[in-house]
Design an enzyme around this catalytic site. Structure first.
Site, PDB file in Angstrom:
ATOM      1  N   ASP A 176       2.924 -11.243  -0.491  1.00  0.00           N
ATOM      2  CA  ASP A 176       3.290 -10.932  -1.923  1.00  0.00           C
ATOM      3  C   ASP A 176       4.113 -12.115  -3.196  1.00  0.00           C
ATOM      4  O   ASP A 176       4.532 -10.721  -3.334  1.00  0.00           O
ATOM      5  CB  ASP A 176       3.769  -9.739  -1.443  1.00  0.00           C
ATOM      6  CG  ASP A 176       3.247  -9.038  -0.439  1.00  0.00           C
ATOM      7  OD1 ASP A 176       1.765  -9.244   0.264  1.00  0.00           O
ATOM      8  OD2 ASP A 176       3.882  -8.474   0.413  1.00  0.00           O
ATOM      9  N   GLU A 189      -5.315  -2.014  -3.247  1.00  0.00           N
ATOM     10  CA  GLU A 189      -3.209  -1.902  -3.473  1.00  0.00           C
ATOM     11  C   GLU A 189      -3.258  -3.797  -4.072  1.00  0.00           C
ATOM     12  O   GLU A 189      -3.909  -3.985  -4.504  1.00  0.00           O
ATOM     13  CB  GLU A 189      -2.771  -2.557  -2.385  1.00  0.00           C
ATOM     14  CG  GLU A 189      -2.611  -3.832  -0.912  1.00  0.00           C
ATOM     15  CD  GLU A 189      -2.384  -3.975   0.692  1.00  0.00           C
ATOM     16  OE1 GLU A 189      -1.885  -2.579   0.323  1.00  0.00           O
ATOM     17  OE2 GLU A 189      -3.045  -4.862   0.876  1.00  0.00           O
TER      18      GLU A 189
END
Length: 315
Positions: free
Chosen positions: A17, A199
């Site tokens: 991420d 997401e």
């Protein structure tokens, strides 16, 4: 210079991420999820290359009890209204899957050495009884036409829940002004492998258009990226302003040895070229739960633009 960067290869190891922010003074900042999911770290350098070996500073650690006590995920660093903000998601030490979005604030000049204070859970609009009440994560913030918007993923439904992407206009760096609006839900098969997931939103702007990428499916080799596009002059809180791509814009490519690319951010190199920062694996086989397998590495990709003014994602 970007010619020294090794694109689409592991850049910073075991950092999922990944998020890179280039400040107005030209300094680059890096943050990401740690394999231990227990803290927020920052790096700082004058070049993208320099981030690779820059000292990593822990600026906040999870709580031992209660909220913000587990699964510290996907931090992002933003500079808003003269202060630094970190947006991240975290579980409860007593209920590790009670994931919610939280905000940290720093009023000092240097976010690596400054004091960070907890602003608590991201605030919903006064008349919004839905946002951030369920499994919520992966928030990003962007500005358009003088307004700031907050985009995040939240699970809804009963039984095995579905993760959708939502948008809201911001009243302050830690509170929404508008009710949530759903931008996308997992419509297609490539968004439904393992789990039904949208997401990890990220925003890239060019020539009056907004390109919003997101990640889909489970966190293993099925992980891939989709994209929405909107005109910057449109009503960004109207779902009809956003066009969704039918096919993923980036996915596993065994010929390049890149598996499960996704959860990206965008920045510019020192020469002003658009760069995507993303994580991916370099091995096909995953031992155990992919969520806890640490070898998702941060990588860099040079973004090219086609004749229609659209970004091209390619290895």
């Amino acid at each position: 210079m970007n010619r020294t960067l090794n694109f689409n290869k592991p850049w910073i190891l075991q950092r999922a991420d990944p998020y890179v922010y280039k400040h107005k003074d030209g300094q680059y900042y890096f943050t990401a999820s740690l394999p231990s999911y227990d803290a927020v770290v920052l790096r700082k350098a004058s070049t993208l290359e320099g981030l690779q070996e820059a000292e990593e500073v822990t600026v906040w650690e999870k709580h031992e009890t209660g909220i913000m006590g587990a699964h510290i995920w996907a931090p992002e660093l933003h500079y808003l209204q003269g202060k630094w903000y970190i947006y991240f998601a975290g579980g409860n030490a007593d209920d590790i899957w009670a994931i919610r979005p939280y905000v940290l604030e720093c009023a000092d000049e240097d976010p690596l050495t400054g004091t960070w204070i907890e602003k608590g859970k991201m605030g919903s609009a006064d008349n919004d009884v839905f946002s951030f009440e369920g499994f919520s994560l992966d928030a990003t913030v962007f500005e358009s036409r003088g307004r700031h918007y907050y985009v995040w993923a939240e699970k809804v439904g009963v039984g095995r829940q579905i993760s959708n992407l939502y948008i809201g206009e911001m009243e302050s760096p830690f509170k929404l002004k508008s009710q949530q609006v759903m931008l996308t839900t997992p419509d297609y098969d490539w968004e439904r492998a393992g789990f039904w997931v949208n997401e990890g939103p990220a925003v890239l702007k060019k020539d009056g258009r907004i390109f919003l990428t997101y990640s889909a499916s489970d966190t293993g080799i099925n992980y891939c990226m989709g994209m929405l596009t909107a005109d910057e002059d449109s009503d960004l809180l109207d779902p009809g302003s956003w066009k969704k791509e039918r096919l993923p814009v980036m996915q596993t490519d065994e010929s390049y040895g890149i598996y499960g690319p996704g959860h990206n951010s965008f920045t510019k190199d020192e020469e002003g070229n658009d760069i995507m920062v993303y994580h991916a694996r370099i091995k096909k086989e995953i031992a155990g739960n992919p969520l806890y397998e640490p070898n998702r590495h941060a990588m860099l990709m040079r973004i090219n633009w086609n004749h229609n003014g659209r970004p091209v994602f390619g290895f």
